[in-house]
Design a protein around this motif. Structure first.
Motif, PDB file in Angstrom:
ATOM      1  N   ALA A  55       0.818  -1.219   0.000  1.00 58.12           N
ATOM      2  CA  ALA A  55       0.000   0.000   0.000  1.00 58.12           C
ATOM      3  C   ALA A  55       0.857   1.277   0.000  1.00 58.12           C
ATOM      4  N   LEU A  56       2.162   1.130  -0.145  1.00 54.68           N
ATOM      5  CA  LEU A  56       3.042   2.299  -0.020  1.00 54.68           C
ATOM      6  C   LEU A  56       3.268   2.972  -1.378  1.00 54.68           C
ATOM      7  N   ASP A  57       2.567   4.065  -1.615  1.00 57.42           N
ATOM      8  CA  ASP A  57       2.721   4.768  -2.892  1.00 57.42           C
ATOM      9  C   ASP A  57       4.151   5.271  -3.083  1.00 57.42           C
ATOM     10  N   GLU A  58       4.847   5.551  -1.960  1.00 55.95           N
ATOM     11  CA  GLU A  58       6.229   6.070  -2.047  1.00 55.95           C
ATOM     12  C   GLU A  58       7.164   5.063  -2.714  1.00 55.95           C
ATOM     13  N   LEU A  59       6.770   3.789  -2.766  1.00 58.05           N
ATOM     14  CA  LEU A  59       7.652   2.742  -3.318  1.00 58.05           C
ATOM     15  C   LEU A  59       7.204   2.305  -4.712  1.00 58.05           C
ATOM     16  N   GLY A  68      17.617  11.214 -18.991  1.00 55.46           N
ATOM     17  CA  GLY A  68      17.545   9.786 -19.297  1.00 55.46           C
ATOM     18  C   GLY A  68      17.705   8.881 -18.091  1.00 55.46           C
ATOM     19  N   THR A  69      17.885   9.463 -16.901  1.00 56.00           N
ATOM     20  CA  THR A  69      17.976   8.629 -15.696  1.00 56.00           C
ATOM     21  C   THR A  69      16.605   8.044 -15.385  1.00 56.00           C
ATOM     22  N   LEU A  70      16.580   6.747 -15.102  1.00 55.81           N
ATOM     23  CA  LEU A  70      15.319   6.083 -14.716  1.00 55.81           C
ATOM     24  C   LEU A  70      15.300   5.926 -13.202  1.00 55.81           C
ATOM     25  N   GLU A  71      14.145   6.191 -12.614  1.00 55.12           N
ATOM     26  CA  GLU A  71      13.987   5.976 -11.172  1.00 55.12           C
ATOM     27  C   GLU A  71      12.811   5.020 -10.989  1.00 55.12           C
ATOM     28  N   LEU A  72      13.097   3.850 -10.456  1.00 54.83           N
ATOM     29  CA  LEU A  72      12.058   2.822 -10.303  1.00 54.83           C
ATOM     30  C   LEU A  72      11.775   2.609  -8.823  1.00 54.83           C
ATOM     31  N   GLY A  73      10.505   2.706  -8.434  1.00 53.62           N
ATOM     32  CA  GLY A  73      10.127   2.406  -7.061  1.00 53.62           C
ATOM     33  C   GLY A  73      10.417   0.946  -6.767  1.00 53.62           C
ATOM     34  N   ALA A  74      10.819   0.662  -5.513  1.00 54.99           N
ATOM     35  CA  ALA A  74      11.209  -0.706  -5.157  1.00 54.99           C
ATOM     36  C   ALA A  74      10.079  -1.704  -5.373  1.00 54.99           C
ATOM     37  N   MET A  75       8.817  -1.255  -5.272  1.00 57.73           N
ATOM     38  CA  MET A  75       7.677  -2.175  -5.409  1.00 57.73           C
ATOM     39  C   MET A  75       7.200  -2.325  -6.858  1.00 57.73           C
ATOM     40  N   THR A  76       7.976  -1.834  -7.812  1.00 59.97           N
ATOM     41  CA  THR A  76       7.600  -2.002  -9.219  1.00 59.97           C
ATOM     42  C   THR A  76       7.759  -3.470  -9.620  1.00 59.97           C
TER      43      THR A  76
END
Ligand SMILES: Cc1cc2nc3c(=O)[nH]c(=O)nc-3n(C[C@H](O)[C@H](O)[C@H](O)COP(=O)(O)OP(=O)(O)OC[C@H]3O[C@@H](n4cnc5c(N)ncnc54)[C@H](O)[C@@H]3O)c2cc1C
Length: 268
Positions: A55-59, A68-76
């Motif tokens: 339920a953590l939107d932050e992740l 071009g830097t990609l940032e992926l949340g840990a829960m992706t």
């Protein structure tokens, strides 16, 4: 009964999740559950409480910045990476996620869980190491960013300590990447894997030959330079029922060349 009794919480914010994890040394984060629940079923691990991160939107989420830097949340999840138009900026990510297990595992398993497990047979630790990913870890004292070389510490061990969470993975820009693996069957885990990145200096990471991905940096993308860099690493991989140490050493050279060849074909 498959599992022993275990506490469960589904916090609604990152702050709440961190408080719950810090309150109990026996609490463990639950991401996709594709490793953790199996470990519990095998009684190889027995957490007191599961702190469900779903339920953590932050992740969550994938962002592509202007450089071009990609940032992926840990829960992706792997499926979200495969289907994301932003993640196509680094095509190898979706391509390798598509090789992981089956559709059920890809729908549940997360990039953060894969990295935090650091199982040498998993696909993503060597890939993230080759791409020069950095890892954002949130703990009681705030946020810190660690490099891939600092993140993977040992089998099932990473720089994420008890009471901390991996929140994001950042991947620098580039497209000249490759990946090659010999796996247990078509959808199986790796016997040996190699990931290569030729964006700037050549960087290869080898999986399943040590407790952590082994990074080698050949002088060039030439096949003999790659083989020589792998030999210079003096690998001492384990022997097991799937492959002898000698065979893994041999595969490491062959797969490193294949991964570099794929990356070379994508050089612009
Ligand atoms: C049948 C099957 C086949 C598989 N085949 C492959 C394969 O071919 N290749 C491959 O790479 N993997 C494979 N896996 C493993 C799969 O990719 C898992 O999804 C992955 O290893 C763990 O990710 P998860 O999201 O499921 O994490 P979980 O199982 O929920 O968690 C794993 C560990 O990471 C910790 N953790 C998770 N997220 C965080 C976070 N944000 N911060 C701190 N700690 C965290 C948990 O506490 C736990 O210790 C397979 C799994 C199954 C069941």
């Amino acid at each position: 009964m498959l599992l022993r009794e275990v506490g469960y919480a589904r916090p609604g914010s990152l702050g709440e999740a961190l408080v719950l994890l810090r309150a109990d040394d026996g609490a463990r984060a639950l991401a996709g559950g594709q490793t953790l629940v199996n470990v519990m079923k095998a009684r190889a691990g027995s957490p007191d409480a599961l702190i469900d991160l779903s339920a953590l939107d932050e992740l969550k989420g994938i962002e592509l910045s202007g450089d071009g830097t990609l940032e992926l949340g840990a829960m992706t999840t792997y499926t979200q990476i495969m289907e994301s138009s932003e993640a196509r900026a680094r095509p190898i990510l979706g391509e390798v996620c598509a090789q992981i297990a089956d559709v059920q595992v890809r729908n549940r398993g997360t990039i953060g869980g894969n990295a935090c497990t650091n199982d040498p047979t998993n696909h993503l630790p060597p890939l993230l190491a080759a791409l020069g990913a950095s890892f954002v870890v949130q703990g009681a004292d705030g946020e810190r960013t660690v490099t891939a070389d600092e993140f993977f510490l040992g089998v099932y061990m990473t720089a994420v300590g008890q009471g901390e969470l991996l929140t994001k993975i950042r991947i620098p820009p580039g497209r000249s990447d490759g990946f090659a693996a010999v796996t247990l069957g078509v959808e199986g885990t790796c016997i040996v894997s190699a990931a290569a990145s030729l964006n700037g200096a050549a960087r290869i990471a080898l999986g399943c030959v040590d407790a952590v991905p082994v990074v080698v940096t050949p002088a060039s993308a030439d096949a003999e330079a790659v083989r020589s860099a792998v030999r210079d690493a003096q690998l001492d991989p384990p022997s097991d029922v799937h492959a002898s140490s000698d065979y893994r050493r041999h595969l490491a050279e062959v797969l490193a060349v294949r991964a570099v060849n794929q990356a070379s074909e994508r050089r612009s």
